[in-house]
Design an enzyme around this catalytic site. Structure first.
Site, PDB file in Angstrom:
ATOM      1  N   GLU A  76       8.783 -31.499  51.712  1.00 50.01           N
ATOM      2  CA  GLU A  76       8.176 -31.455  50.378  1.00 50.01           C
ATOM      3  C   GLU A  76       8.963 -32.256  49.344  1.00 50.01           C
ATOM      4  OE1 GLU A  76       6.385 -28.156  47.247  1.00 50.01           O
ATOM      5  OE2 GLU A  76       7.745 -27.522  48.835  1.00 50.01           O
ATOM      6  N   ASP A  77      10.288 -32.241  49.452  1.00 43.32           N
ATOM      7  CA  ASP A  77      11.113 -32.802  48.379  1.00 43.32           C
ATOM      8  C   ASP A  77      11.883 -34.063  48.755  1.00 43.32           C
ATOM      9  OD1 ASP A  77      10.344 -30.783  46.645  1.00 43.32           O
ATOM     10  OD2 ASP A  77      11.942 -29.443  47.317  1.00 43.32           O
TER      11      ASP A  77
END
Length: 707
Positions: A76-77
């Site tokens: 996600e990051d």
């Protein structure tokens, strides 16, 4: 922050066979992937997934779950992909990381539809492998511990509210009470800062004034049990501020009025000793009535087992005592994690077997009609107190407090709920809306021809029952709309005065971008498709010169229309494809007309209804009753003399004529007259006419008119 070797040693301490290489590779990969990213606290972002992994080691979870905790934010990051995770760490870890990534997207949502879709992903991922939920709870717990570093107070409150509404109930549902308590406490501090500060200060004052009361009482309980030959570990604590605040809110009490702000946990050798210890404590101190619960014989749905009692201690205070053995204590501390369900081969099946509420949520998920309904039902199913009832064969059914026989029937099986017509509780026939209490034995009476009653939605409390009733109502609506739309379609096509083959209809569906004929019929019934648009799609150019886009009817035309040409409806199922309007209460036998409003069902009015005068150019539809002998609700306005027995005379006449009173309201009153509005069920216009004639002939009645 845990160092690499410290994390590995933690896992190896409880699982010597853990894949050390997997953990080392995950640690290094996550550290490199997050690089120079920083958290709101200023710490390296990499510290967060390592702390999450540390929380998971406290639960003694397997190496794949620990690796997932380390890697859970990489997709996600960072620039890492799920495919890359699978290649480096295997399919299981990749699947778990992907599941946690989907769950993370439920955060920071303000749009209901997107939040509901993420809740849907949440439930599916959780049911596939419950370890996804364990990682997500650890992730949320660490985020809540560091929430104060977020400067925006609105964002802090939003995250805290989401934690209180979703994550804390989920932790409770899988028996992880320590997680639940801490999540609630951290959320409460953000949502009600003044209340949190006040209660915390009162607890400090209580400690300062009474010395070490908890330690003194704990020693007394241990000594008392020891004298009876029971070896026990006794731990006491003050209740948390959130628990105290909730009790103050529920009981409408001030802090000073609360007498049970301390709780004690007694851990003994086996279940039999639990009951012995309970007897010793009750002989020494009187039990507070209504405060004893046996969760050993009837565990909670999440598997929690313990004896709970509240006694009046000799220091003139109430204390709550929980009694359990070591195995029960481990389950209460770790919840689902204590079962190691993920090591039983089929993780999802094991979790669903141990936690049937997951299956209930999945069934609700499959049939939710709207995002709002999905969110409502899932939160209902996750956050309710319990009541225990039994089937005639002795099977234990756990339900939310306030549940009814209908909720019970649906909890046993959906088909039983759908065919429910009555119930016996403890051998006595009762109403379906009667609420159950702990220990009730419930027998459901059923019929093969029965269907759910839409009125059930007003009193059922379980999400499963409410979802089933709404699903049935939606099916009724669809069937009614299909029938109505088919009749409208036939009437519209008849205007063409030429045959219409399947090919022409197929072309029309393409032009209208509708999937099939059923979609066409429903669009007509709800008037999301106008007559003119249909005519133009079927035969381009056919609406030229019609005016008003081919509007079907007008008031004058409807008044002249022959009843045989009108569309037939029944009076039995209003609200399906049409609704009987309350402004004029049409009943079978009345001359009626329909109004079509875009996006809704057809409004059915009496032909003389005053509301029709301002129809704003809406399309009129000629309707007729299929029969004049169906039950419908009629309304009367009766003016009676203000004297004893006048209303009784009115209700007596209604009863004599077989009219069932639905509602009575006093509209006006003065010294001489009272005006009542009476809603009642009648068999049709002839039945109502006889009742009006009888009322007008009564001396107590001044006048009677239809509402």
């Amino acid at each position: 922050m845990l160092r690499q070797y410290e994390l590995v040693e933690r896992v190896k301490s409880y699982d010597p066979d853990a894949d050390e290489d997997l953990l080392n590779r995950a640690y290094v990969f996550s550290m490199k992937a997050h690089g120079s990213q920083l958290r709101a606290s200023g710490d390296p972002y990499f510290s967060h997934p390592i702390e999450v992994a540390g929380i998971l080691t406290d639960l003694q979870l397997d190496d794949e779950t620990i690796a997932t905790g380390i890697l859970h934010d990489t997709v996600e990051d960072t620039v890492a992909t799920t495919e890359q995770i699978e290649k480096l760490f295997g399919a299981n870890v990749a699947r778990l990381v992907d599941g946690v990534t989907k769950l993370s997207r439920i955060e920071a949502q303000t749009d209901t539809e997107r939040a509901a879709e993420n809740m849907r992903k949440f439930l599916v991922a959780m049911s596939d492998d419950i370890r996804v939920l364990l990682v997500k709870l650890a992730d949320r717990l660490h985020n809540m511990r560091t929430l104060d570093f977020i400067k925006n107070p609105d964002k802090r409150r939003r995250i805290a509210r989401e934690t209180m509404d979703i994550y804390a109930p989920l932790a409770e549902r899988i028996g992880m009470y320590d997680f639940m308590d801490e999540l609630q406490e951290l959320s409460f501090r953000q949502l009600e800062p003044e209340a949190y500060a006040t209660i915390s200060k009162r607890l400090e004052q209580l400690r300062a004034g009474g010395g070490d009361v908890v330690k003194r009482i704990s020693s007394g309980i241990r000594m008392l049990l020891g004298q009876a030959g029971i070896e026990a570990e006794v731990v006491g604590r003050e209740k948390r501020p959130y628990s105290i605040w909730r009790k103050m809110q529920r009981r409408h009490m001030a802090f000073e009025q609360l007498s049970d702000v301390m709780a004690f946990r007694v851990v003994v050798g086996d279940p039999a000793i639990c009951y012995r210890a309970l007897g010793v404590l009750h002989r020494r101190w009187p039990m507070v009535p209504g405060r004893f619960k046996d969760f050993i014989s009837t565990p909670k749905r999440n598997g929690y087992r313990s004896l709970h009692t509240t006694v009046m201690h000799n220091e003139n205070m109430r204390i709550e005592i929980q009694i359990r053995d070591a195995a029960m204590h481990a389950e209460a501390e770790l919840g689902l994690a204590a079962h190691w369900a993920y090591k039983q081969g089929d993780e999802g099946a094991a979790a669903r077997e141990s936690y049937p509420w997951i299956s209930d949520l999945l069934e609700i998920l499959d049939h939710a009609a709207s995002p709002e309904e999905l969110l409502e039902h899932t939160r209902m199913a996750m956050f309710q107190d319990q009541v225990f009832a039994f089937t005639p064969k002795g099977e234990l059914i756990q339900l939310p407090a306030g549940s009814t026989a209908v909720d019970f029937a649906y909890a046993v099986h959906t088909s039983l709920g759908d065919s429910c017509i009555g119930a016996k509780i403890n051998g006595r026939t009762v109403g379906l809306r009667d609420t159950l209490v702990n220990g009730d034995q419930v027998e459901i009476l059923r019929s093969k021809t029965a269907t759910p009653d839409p009125a059930w939605e007003s009193f059922v409390v379980t999400a499963k029952a409410r979802s089933a009733v709404r699903r049935h109502v939606r099916n009724l609506q669809r069937e009614g709309q299909l029938a109505m739309g088919r009749k409208l379609f036939d009437e519209i096509v008849a205007r063409l005065k030429r045959p219409l083959d399947d090919a022409a209809i197929a072309e029309a569906l393409k032009r209208l971008k509708l999937a099939d004929r059923n979609a066409l019929y429903i669009a007509l019934a709800r008037q999301t498709l106008t007559d003119a648009a249909l005519l133009e799609a079927v035969l381009p150019g056919s609406t030229v010169g019609l005016g008003k886009a081919g509007k079907r009817g007008s008031k004058a035309a409807s008044a002249r229309a022959g009843q045989q040409a009108a569309i037939p409806i029944t009076g039995l199922t209003p609200g399906v494809a049409y609704r009987l309007e309350e402004c004029c209460h049409p009943i079978p036998g009345d001359r009626i007309v329909g109004l079509r409003r875009p996006g809704t069902g057809i409004e059915v009015h009496r032909i003389d209804c005053s509301m029709l005068e301002g129809d704003d150019g809406l399309e009129w539809l000629d309707l007729r009753w299929v029969t004049d002998s169906e039950v419908a609700v009629a309304q009367l306005i009766a003016v009676v003399h203000n004297k004893p027995g006048a209303l009784a005379a009115v209700t007596g006449i209604l009863a004599h004529h077989g009219a069932n009173i639905v509602n009575v309201n006093l509209r006006d009153r003065d010294r001489q007259f009272h005006s009542f509005v009476i809603d009642m069920e009648v068999d049709g216009l002839a039945h109502l006419t006889n009742i009006i004639a009888a009322l007008r002939a009564t001396q107590s009645v001044v006048s009677v008119e239809r509402g």
